[in-house]
Motif scaffolding. Structure first.
Motif, PDB file in Angstrom:
ATOM      1  N   PHE A  71       0.877  -1.173   0.000  1.00  0.00           N
ATOM      2  CA  PHE A  71       0.000   0.000   0.000  1.00  0.00           C
ATOM      3  C   PHE A  71       0.910   1.217   0.000  1.00  0.00           C
ATOM      4  N   THR A  72       0.759   2.047  -1.018  1.00  0.00           N
ATOM      5  CA  THR A  72       1.610   3.227  -1.158  1.00  0.00           C
ATOM      6  C   THR A  72       0.697   4.417  -1.463  1.00  0.00           C
ATOM      7  N   ASP A  73      -0.127   4.756  -0.472  1.00  0.00           N
ATOM      8  CA  ASP A  73      -1.073   5.848  -0.707  1.00  0.00           C
ATOM      9  C   ASP A  73      -0.323   7.182  -0.771  1.00  0.00           C
ATOM     10  N   HIS A  74      -0.956   8.169  -1.408  1.00  0.00           N
ATOM     11  CA  HIS A  74      -0.342   9.494  -1.538  1.00  0.00           C
ATOM     12  C   HIS A  74       0.019  10.016  -0.153  1.00  0.00           C
ATOM     13  N   ALA A  75       1.289  10.324   0.034  1.00  0.00           N
ATOM     14  CA  ALA A  75       1.817  10.657   1.354  1.00  0.00           C
ATOM     15  C   ALA A  75       1.213  11.949   1.901  1.00  0.00           C
ATOM     16  N   PRO A  76       0.923  11.960   3.201  1.00  0.00           N
ATOM     17  CA  PRO A  76       0.461  13.206   3.819  1.00  0.00           C
ATOM     18  C   PRO A  76       1.621  14.196   3.900  1.00  0.00           C
ATOM     19  N   GLU A  77       1.289  15.466   3.913  1.00  0.00           N
ATOM     20  CA  GLU A  77       2.327  16.499   3.990  1.00  0.00           C
ATOM     21  C   GLU A  77       2.278  17.182   5.351  1.00  0.00           C
ATOM     22  N   LYS A  78       3.412  17.227   6.017  1.00  0.00           N
ATOM     23  CA  LYS A  78       3.492  17.952   7.294  1.00  0.00           C
ATOM     24  C   LYS A  78       3.357  19.448   7.021  1.00  0.00           C
ATOM     25  N   ASN A  79       4.109  19.912   6.035  1.00  0.00           N
ATOM     26  CA  ASN A  79       3.933  21.288   5.548  1.00  0.00           C
ATOM     27  C   ASN A  79       3.028  21.203   4.330  1.00  0.00           C
ATOM     28  N   LYS A  80       1.865  21.818   4.384  1.00  0.00           N
ATOM     29  CA  LYS A  80       0.919  21.704   3.274  1.00  0.00           C
ATOM     30  C   LYS A  80       1.402  22.511   2.076  1.00  0.00           C
ATOM     31  N   ILE A  81       1.947  21.786   1.077  1.00  0.00           N
ATOM     32  CA  ILE A  81       2.488  22.449  -0.109  1.00  0.00           C
ATOM     33  C   ILE A  81       1.554  22.241  -1.298  1.00  0.00           C
ATOM     34  N   ASP A  82       1.063  21.004  -1.452  1.00  0.00           N
ATOM     35  CA  ASP A  82       0.073  20.698  -2.487  1.00  0.00           C
ATOM     36  C   ASP A  82      -1.286  21.129  -1.932  1.00  0.00           C
ATOM     37  N   LYS A  83      -1.808  22.259  -2.439  1.00  0.00           N
ATOM     38  CA  LYS A  83      -3.027  22.845  -1.870  1.00  0.00           C
ATOM     39  C   LYS A  83      -4.313  22.217  -2.427  1.00  0.00           C
ATOM     40  N   ARG A  84      -4.196  21.283  -3.373  1.00  0.00           N
ATOM     41  CA  ARG A  84      -5.399  20.670  -3.946  1.00  0.00           C
ATOM     42  C   ARG A  84      -6.136  19.852  -2.886  1.00  0.00           C
ATOM     43  N   THR A  85      -7.461  19.814  -3.005  1.00  0.00           N
ATOM     44  CA  THR A  85      -8.222  18.938  -2.107  1.00  0.00           C
ATOM     45  C   THR A  85      -8.308  17.558  -2.751  1.00  0.00           C
ATOM     46  N   ASN A  86      -8.629  16.561  -1.941  1.00  0.00           N
ATOM     47  CA  ASN A  86      -8.802  15.185  -2.444  1.00  0.00           C
ATOM     48  C   ASN A  86      -7.605  14.664  -3.218  1.00  0.00           C
ATOM     49  N   MET A  87      -6.423  14.941  -2.711  1.00  0.00           N
ATOM     50  CA  MET A  87      -5.206  14.462  -3.363  1.00  0.00           C
ATOM     51  C   MET A  87      -4.390  13.547  -2.468  1.00  0.00           C
ATOM     52  N   ARG A  88      -4.555  13.678  -1.156  1.00  0.00           N
ATOM     53  CA  ARG A  88      -3.711  12.906  -0.240  1.00  0.00           C
ATOM     54  C   ARG A  88      -4.364  12.870   1.127  1.00  0.00           C
ATOM     55  N   MET A  89      -3.996  11.877   1.928  1.00  0.00           N
ATOM     56  CA  MET A  89      -4.543  11.794   3.276  1.00  0.00           C
ATOM     57  C   MET A  89      -4.017  12.954   4.110  1.00  0.00           C
ATOM     58  N   ASP A  90      -4.773  13.250   5.167  1.00  0.00           N
ATOM     59  CA  ASP A  90      -4.329  14.287   6.094  1.00  0.00           C
ATOM     60  C   ASP A  90      -3.278  13.683   7.032  1.00  0.00           C
TER      61      ASP A  90
END
Ligand SMILES: [Zn+2]
Ligand SMILES: [Zn+2]
Length: 280
Positions: free
Chosen positions: A39-58
């Motif tokens: 399982f290699t889900d889209h990594a969460p970002e500690k610093n929110k850089i990718d501002k798109r919604t529905n792109m990665r887990m929180d």
């Protein structure tokens, strides 16, 4: 047929099938005879850089994600080997945060969906045009991530074709840069099956009943794998593998058909030249 796959998403990213549980993906893999998966889900970002919604887990969902996967890993240990992981993008100054994710999981794959422009705004493949400097930056980010020991494999290396209309000089240059890095650091490149699933089967549920002309037309819309990219890659001493990039119900069940279409797009001559690995 390759019986492992290191590219699986979950509902937590917000754009995978919301009705598919983690266990539902595992059951599809077992049905198809897979022996090892990640399982290699889209990594969460500690610093929110990718501002798109529905792109990665929180970031707050990370612990539950790992807890559930570790529970399932144990539950199915006699049937299938399950690894935990993330699909990450490399960005300068995020090295520490990426390493933290790496330390908590079994496998990190690099899916470099974007780069910074000169003003540190994100340029995202498929969303805008890229100039030559930005395309070269894509290859450089990949090289840096390899040098830092971040990923165990590079997902969809040819994803830059989402922002390129033809395969010309710059595309050839980027391809060679990526292959040189993969050869130097011994990182396998993934023939990604996700765009085929989306374009062919998700958009055309009756694909198999269409005429060969109609099928041809649909397949010509697939942006990656890119035939030219893999022709060039086949001249390098690099390892390759298929990746399902599962986001949807039934996607894993289409595996054999997806590989067949990928091989058709790339061409049998090139496929026969490529060095497919047995295990990561
Ligand atoms: Zn995704
Ligand atoms: Zn992915």
């Amino acid at each position: 047929m390759q019986n492992f796959n290191y590219h699986t998403h979950t509902y937590r990213c917000g754009h995978a099938d919301y009705n598919m549980s983690d266990e539902d993906y595992i059951l599809e893999y077992i049905k198809m005879g897979f022996k090892e998966i990640a399982f290699t889900d889209h990594a969460p970002e500690k610093n929110k850089i990718d501002k798109r919604t529905n792109m990665r887990m929180d970031y707050s969902e990370k612990d539950e994600y790992l807890r559930n996967l570790n529970y399932l890993k144990d539950k199915y240990k006699n049937v299938i080997n399950i690894k935990t992981g993330y699909e990450v993008e490399y960005l300068p100054n995020e090295e520490e945060n990426i390493k933290e994710l790496k330390n908590e999981t079994d496998i990190i794959i690099l899916g470099q969906h974007f780069v910074y422009d000169d003003n540190e705004n994100l340029k995202i493949f498929g969303r805008c045009e890229f100039n030559n400097d930005e395309l070269i930056r894509y290859a450089n980010y990949i090289d840096t991530s390899f040098k830092l020991g971040i990923p165990l494999l590079l997902a969809h290396p040819d994803i830059f074709m989402l922002s390129c209309s033809t395969f010309g000089e710059i595309e050839e240059k980027i391809t060679k840069m990526i292959c040189e890095s993969a050869e130097k650091y011994n990182i396998p490149l993934e023939i990604n099956l996700g765009n085929i699933f989306g374009r062919v089967f998700l958009r055309n549920p009756n694909f198999n009943n269409l005429s060969s002309e109609q099928k041809q037309e649909i397949i010509s819309g697939v942006r990656y794998p890119n035939r030219r990219f893999w022709q060039i890659a086949s001249n390098y001493n690099i390892k390759v593998l298929y990746g399902i990039d599962a986001h949807s119900k039934g996607q894993i069940l289409k595996y054999n058909e997806l590989v067949k279409i990928a091989n058709y797009i790339i061409g049998e001559d090139t496929i026969n030249k490529l060095n497919f690995i047995d295990k990561l």
